[in-house]
Enzyme design. Structure first.
Site, PDB file in Angstrom:
ATOM      1  N   LYS A 106      48.199  42.989  31.212  1.00  0.00           N
ATOM      2  CA  LYS A 106      48.815  42.482  32.445  1.00  0.00           C
ATOM      3  C   LYS A 106      48.796  40.960  32.542  1.00  0.00           C
ATOM      4  O   LYS A 106      49.682  40.353  33.128  1.00  0.00           O
ATOM      5  CB  LYS A 106      48.130  43.100  33.668  1.00  0.00           C
ATOM      6  N   GLU A 128      50.914  42.560  45.127  1.00  0.00           N
ATOM      7  CA  GLU A 128      50.369  43.819  45.641  1.00  0.00           C
ATOM      8  C   GLU A 128      49.702  44.509  44.477  1.00  0.00           C
ATOM      9  O   GLU A 128      50.036  44.279  43.317  1.00  0.00           O
ATOM     10  CB  GLU A 128      51.473  44.686  46.246  1.00  0.00           C
ATOM     11  N   SER A 394      46.895  49.480  25.488  1.00  0.00           N
ATOM     12  CA  SER A 394      47.186  48.546  26.584  1.00  0.00           C
ATOM     13  C   SER A 394      45.950  47.953  27.242  1.00  0.00           C
ATOM     14  O   SER A 394      46.001  46.843  27.766  1.00  0.00           O
ATOM     15  CB  SER A 394      48.054  49.231  27.635  1.00  0.00           C
TER      16      SER A 394
END
Ligand SMILES: *Cc1c(COP(=O)(O)O)cnc(C)c1O
Length: 413
Positions: A106, A128, A394
């Site tokens: 991310k 968010e 990931s």
């Protein structure tokens, strides 16, 4: 505009060229666009008009490359998983996004977006978050740049994900609870949009996956595309060819998969495998397998596939892994599904859980529950001895330790 473009090859034969990238209007085939309230149009327009020229500036790319190298720890290794390869009688490489700073892919996107925000003259960042992973990645880069950071989070999620709430606070972010509706991710998204409408001049909204109105899906995919850019170079080194036979990634909104697929979209020999969360079973009523259960609809400003009731109300998704617990899928992936360019599989909570145990024991790598879905699908795809398979790992499993400890008896026989 059609995505099927007729072209002529060098011998003058016509063939159909499929474009899997976004078109000028912000669509991937039938999906995408910017379905937003009128009050939000100026913010989104500003971003749309400027994002491409900013991220192509040399000074932007120099700063981005340097941070990805020295702060995030890129390039992440491409690791030959020998024992896993033996078990499945093929050659398996793991792209180690779990080794990125903050523990997952991310941060590739939040680094890119904060540099973009600064060049747009923004001083305040909103985001968010559901499970808190994107909130932490956003709070991290805001601390790095000394920018104000407000993260909206459902009140129920704040209760469920206390450690991440504490991390965000420690990094200097303000975490604001969303108390409406089911008090989860979609309610947090509504609050963030309301904030952006009220603060159009000084605020940038960092979206964490390849979702939201155009240009976000394209912007996030470009920032994550570093994953397949590195994969190609690393594979040349290790196998002599940039192209593997399979690239496998889990899909929540679809950002790690978009990054892992990006430079292979037009390489037909590369099979793209997307893995969704089947939760307790695709048809159990407790699932997040969007391409199996979803119908076209609009969510977060984008037309895409979406889990919904007969009358179009978004249904509450479920997965053991918080990062895959999302009722939609990015428009790029909806198009990859509809055109058949990527094959979609789904994996249950139990299958993912056991794949996490397997990877831990066989390779000494404890994966995030999300990433474990991508490992589990090895049971279902027809890999051959000579194939080269790349799995995008990931994220790492630290955040899931309590789940691994407390639910072991339920899933292992
Ligand atoms: C958030 C997250 C995901 C899901 O998000 P995508 O946008 O689909 O990549 C997958 N894996 C990990 C480790 C995550 O934190």
């Amino acid at each position: 505009m059609s995505i099927h473009e007729e072209k002529k090859d060098i011998l003058g034969q016509s063939y159909i060229y499929m474009n899997y990238q976004v078109d000028k209007k912000g669509f991937y085939g039938n999906f995408g666009g910017a379905y937003i309230p009128e009050m939000l149009v100026p913010n989104v327009e500003e971003l749309r008009n400027r994002y491409l020229s900013i991220i192509q500036e040399e000074s932007f790319q120099t700063e981005m490359d340097q941070l990805l190298r020295d702060y995030v720890g890129r390039p992440t290794p491409l690791y030959l998983a020998k024992r896993l390869s033996e078990k499945y009688n093929t050659t398996i490489y793991l792209k180690r996004e779990d080794l990125c700073h903050t523990g997952a892919h991310k941060v590739n996107n939040t680094i890119g977006q904060i540099l973009l925000a600064r060049r747009l003259g923004k001083t305040r960042i909103i985001a968010e978050t559901g499970a808190g992973q994107h909130g932490v990645a956003t709070a991290t880069v805001c601390a790095l740049m000394g920018m104000e950071c407000i993260v909206y989070m459902g009140a129920v999620d704040m209760e469920r994900q206390k450690p991440n709430v504490e991390r965000m606070k420690m990094l200097g972010a303000t975490v604001r609870p969303a108390n409406s509706g089911s008090k989860t991710l979609k309610d947090a998204t509504n609050e963030a949009i309301r904030d952006w409408i009220n603060n159009p001049v000084d605020t940038h909204y960092i979206i964490g996956s390849v979702v939201g109105p155009h240009p976000y899906p394209d912007l996030v995919a470009r920032f994550q595309s570093i994953i397949s850019e590195e994969m190609r170079e690393q594979l040349i080194d290790k196998t002599g060819s940039p192209n593997p036979n399979y690239v496998i990634a889990c899909v929540g909104g679809g950002s790690n998969a978009a990054g892992a697929f990006y430079h292979y979209l037009n390489e037909k020999s590369v099979n793209l495998i997307a893995v969704e969360a089947a939760g307790q079973g695709v048809y159990s009523g407790h699932s997040a397998a969007t391409t199996f259960l979803g119908k076209p609809g609009v969510i977060h400003g984008s037309k895409t596939l979406l889990m919904q009731t007969e009358d179009g109300q978004i249904t509450e998704p479920y997965s053991i892994s918080a990062g895959l617990d999302y009722p939609g899928i990015g428009p790029m992936h909806a198009n990859l599904f509809e055109t058949g360019r990527a094959k979609f599989y789904s994996v249950t909570d139990g299958e993912a859980f056991n794949a996490a145990m397997l990877l831990s024991r066989m390779e000494g790598i404890i994966p995030a529950l999300e990433s474990a879905h991508a490992i589990a699908v090895l049971e279902n795809i027809p890999v051959k001895k000579d194939d080269v398979v790349v799995i995008n790992l990931s994220g790492r499993g630290d955040k899931d330790l309590m789940t691994y400890i407390t639910r072991k008896d339920e899933f292992t026989k």
